[in-house]
Design an enzyme around this catalytic site. Structure first.
Site, mmCIF file in Angstrom:
data_model
loop_
_atom_site.group_PDB
_atom_site.id
_atom_site.type_symbol
_atom_site.label_atom_id
_atom_site.label_comp_id
_atom_site.label_asym_id
_atom_site.label_seq_id
_atom_site.Cartn_x
_atom_site.Cartn_y
_atom_site.Cartn_z
ATOM 1 N N LYS A 120 64.619 5.906 48.050
ATOM 2 C CA LYS A 120 64.938 7.430 47.801
ATOM 3 C C LYS A 120 64.085 8.022 48.615
ATOM 4 C CE LYS A 120 66.919 8.150 44.525
ATOM 5 N NZ LYS A 120 68.798 7.756 44.373
ATOM 6 N N TYR A 140 62.847 0.980 44.324
ATOM 7 C CA TYR A 140 63.590 2.525 44.611
ATOM 8 C C TYR A 140 62.915 3.786 45.025
ATOM 9 C CZ TYR A 140 65.914 6.538 41.337
ATOM 10 O OH TYR A 140 65.461 7.549 40.550
HETATM 11 P P1 NAP Z 1 72.355 6.632 35.363
HETATM 12 O O1 NAP Z 1 73.035 7.771 33.876
HETATM 13 O O2 NAP Z 1 71.854 5.898 35.121
HETATM 14 O O3 NAP Z 1 73.989 7.233 35.419
HETATM 15 C C1 NAP Z 1 74.107 6.225 37.561
HETATM 16 C C2 NAP Z 1 75.744 5.725 37.340
HETATM 17 O O4 NAP Z 1 75.455 5.015 38.701
HETATM 18 C C3 NAP Z 1 75.909 4.905 36.082
HETATM 19 O O5 NAP Z 1 77.466 5.242 35.410
HETATM 20 C C4 NAP Z 1 76.081 3.765 37.026
HETATM 21 O O6 NAP Z 1 77.047 2.641 36.438
HETATM 22 C C5 NAP Z 1 76.364 4.444 38.260
HETATM 23 N N1 NAP Z 1 76.325 3.243 39.214
HETATM 24 C C6 NAP Z 1 74.932 2.023 38.971
HETATM 25 N N2 NAP Z 1 75.371 1.182 40.553
HETATM 26 C C7 NAP Z 1 77.137 1.305 40.879
HETATM 27 C C8 NAP Z 1 77.539 1.005 42.024
HETATM 28 N N3 NAP Z 1 77.147 -0.526 42.144
HETATM 29 N N4 NAP Z 1 78.651 1.214 41.988
HETATM 30 C C9 NAP Z 1 79.151 2.349 41.826
HETATM 31 N N5 NAP Z 1 78.373 3.417 40.230
HETATM 32 C C10 NAP Z 1 77.033 2.255 40.060
HETATM 33 O O7 NAP Z 1 71.717 8.146 36.305
HETATM 34 P P2 NAP Z 1 71.118 8.890 36.606
HETATM 35 O O8 NAP Z 1 69.661 9.111 35.839
HETATM 36 O O9 NAP Z 1 72.440 10.119 35.749
HETATM 37 O O10 NAP Z 1 70.774 9.423 38.089
HETATM 38 C C11 NAP Z 1 71.662 9.897 39.200
HETATM 39 C C12 NAP Z 1 71.330 9.537 40.416
HETATM 40 O O11 NAP Z 1 69.726 10.201 40.635
HETATM 41 C C13 NAP Z 1 70.733 8.889 41.315
HETATM 42 O O12 NAP Z 1 70.594 7.914 42.426
HETATM 43 C C14 NAP Z 1 69.074 8.423 40.036
HETATM 44 O O13 NAP Z 1 68.521 7.759 41.072
HETATM 45 C C15 NAP Z 1 68.796 9.503 40.856
HETATM 46 N N6 NAP Z 1 67.666 10.611 39.947
HETATM 47 C C16 NAP Z 1 67.867 10.340 38.933
HETATM 48 C C17 NAP Z 1 66.225 10.848 38.122
HETATM 49 C C18 NAP Z 1 66.612 10.808 36.099
HETATM 50 O O14 NAP Z 1 65.657 11.270 36.062
HETATM 51 N N7 NAP Z 1 66.971 10.980 35.910
HETATM 52 C C19 NAP Z 1 65.295 11.054 38.907
HETATM 53 C C20 NAP Z 1 65.111 11.386 39.886
HETATM 54 C C21 NAP Z 1 66.747 10.865 41.163
HETATM 55 P P3 NAP Z 1 76.426 0.871 35.291
HETATM 56 O O15 NAP Z 1 76.948 2.688 34.170
HETATM 57 O O16 NAP Z 1 77.844 0.560 35.147
HETATM 58 O O17 NAP Z 1 75.882 1.055 35.523
#
Ligand code: NAP
Length: 251
Positions: free
Chosen positions: A156, A152
């Site tokens: 990133k 990851y």
């Molecule tokens: P999340 O709640 O897990 O949501 C991610 C979404 O992406 C889910 O709806 C998932 O669908 C969808 N997804 C996964 N694989 C996919 C694909 N191949 N095609 C289309 N959609 C897909 O994550 P989040 O925490 O909101 O994170 C959003 C972004 O921010 C990500 O890039 C993550 O790496 C980044 N981020 C998050 C954090 C944090 O603390 N949460 C920190 C830094 C960066 P499914 O439910 O069907 O799997």
């Protein structure tokens, strides 16, 4: 077809993506709520339309070239040329390096990096034609290294180089590209991390907050607000930047 500008947010069924889609709709964009499962986008679309905004649900696996091509064409046909793209779809397959499988590695690279590449390639065709575009890629504080996340964090960090190169190549077409790198945000993704390390989510949040200068964990709306600024007209002179939204300094 409306004259509203069209924004695409990937991984928008929940979490940061859903908050960003809602915020961009509030800011006046017609929004394509794109996620793996079209049905899973229903709540996010309803939240937007109930608030008076315009949105459609689009089911696409961003790592699949054919699905991306068909999905982006459908967005252009139904809403208009997509000129704002938020590459937010993401997954984690955490493990220490000695236990990480090739599949853990490849799957994370495919969703974050190939996914952002395919979506950007499809949407930039419209942006360059319209002489306006905004691309925001979700990076992470993990780009600087995080135990259990070699796949990851590599993806990133890759998003940051990808972003800077897009800024260089597409600037002359009125297109900016920036990366937003969240710190700890309360979503299903961090809930899954808490489960992996065997700590109740509430305790995990408290522990994380204690390490963050502003003494709280982030909410999806904290990220949506920064993405919205970078997508605005006002941000036209900001490009190729990585902005950490983490409640404290990171660089
Ligand atoms: P999340 O709640 O897990 O949501 C991610 C979404 O992406 C889910 O709806 C998932 O669908 C969808 N997804 C996964 N694989 C996919 C694909 N191949 N095609 C289309 N959609 C897909 O994550 P989040 O925490 O909101 O994170 C959003 C972004 O921010 C990500 O890039 C993550 O790496 C980044 N981020 C998050 C954090 C944090 O603390 N949460 C920190 C830094 C960066 P499914 O439910 O069907 O799997």
């Amino acid at each position: 077809m409306s004259t509203q500008r069209v924004a695409v947010v990937t991984g928008a069924a929940r979490g940061i993506g859903a908050a960003t889609a809602a915020r961009l709709a509030k800011d006046g964009y017609a929004v394509a709520v794109l996620d793996l499962d079209e049905g899973a986008c229903a709540d996010a679309v309803k939240a937007i339309t109930d608030a008076g905004g315009k949105a459609i649900a689009v089911g696409v696996d961003v790592s699949d070239a054919e699905q991306v091509e068909a999905g982006v064409k459908r967005i252009a046909d139904e809403l208009g040329p997509p000129v704002v793209l938020v590459n937010n779809a993401g997954i984690i397959r955490d493990n220490l390096i000695f236990k990480m499988t090739q599949d853990d590695w490849d799957t994370v690279m495919a969703v974050h990096l190939r996914g952002a590449f395919l979506m950007t390639k499809a949407c930039q065709a419209y942006m360059t034609q319209e002489k306006f575009g905004r691309i925001v890629n979700l990076s992470s504080s993990s780009a600087q290294g995080n135990r259990g996340q070699s796949n990851y964090s590599a993806a990133k960090a890759g998003m940051q180089g990808f972003t800077k190169t897009l800024a260089i190549e597409l600037g002359k077409f009125g297109v900016t590209a920036n990366a937003v790198a969240p710190g700890f945000i309360e979503t299903d993704m961090t809930r899954a991390t808490a489960e992996r390390v065997g700590v109740p989510f509430e305790d995990f949040l408290k522990g994380a907050a204690a390490q963050i200068p502003v003494q709280r964990t982030g909410k999806p709306d904290d990220i949506a607000a920064m993405v919205a600024f970078l997508c605005s007209e006002d941000a036209g002179f900001v490009s190729g930047q990585v902005i950490y939204v983490a409640g404290g300094p990171l660089d």
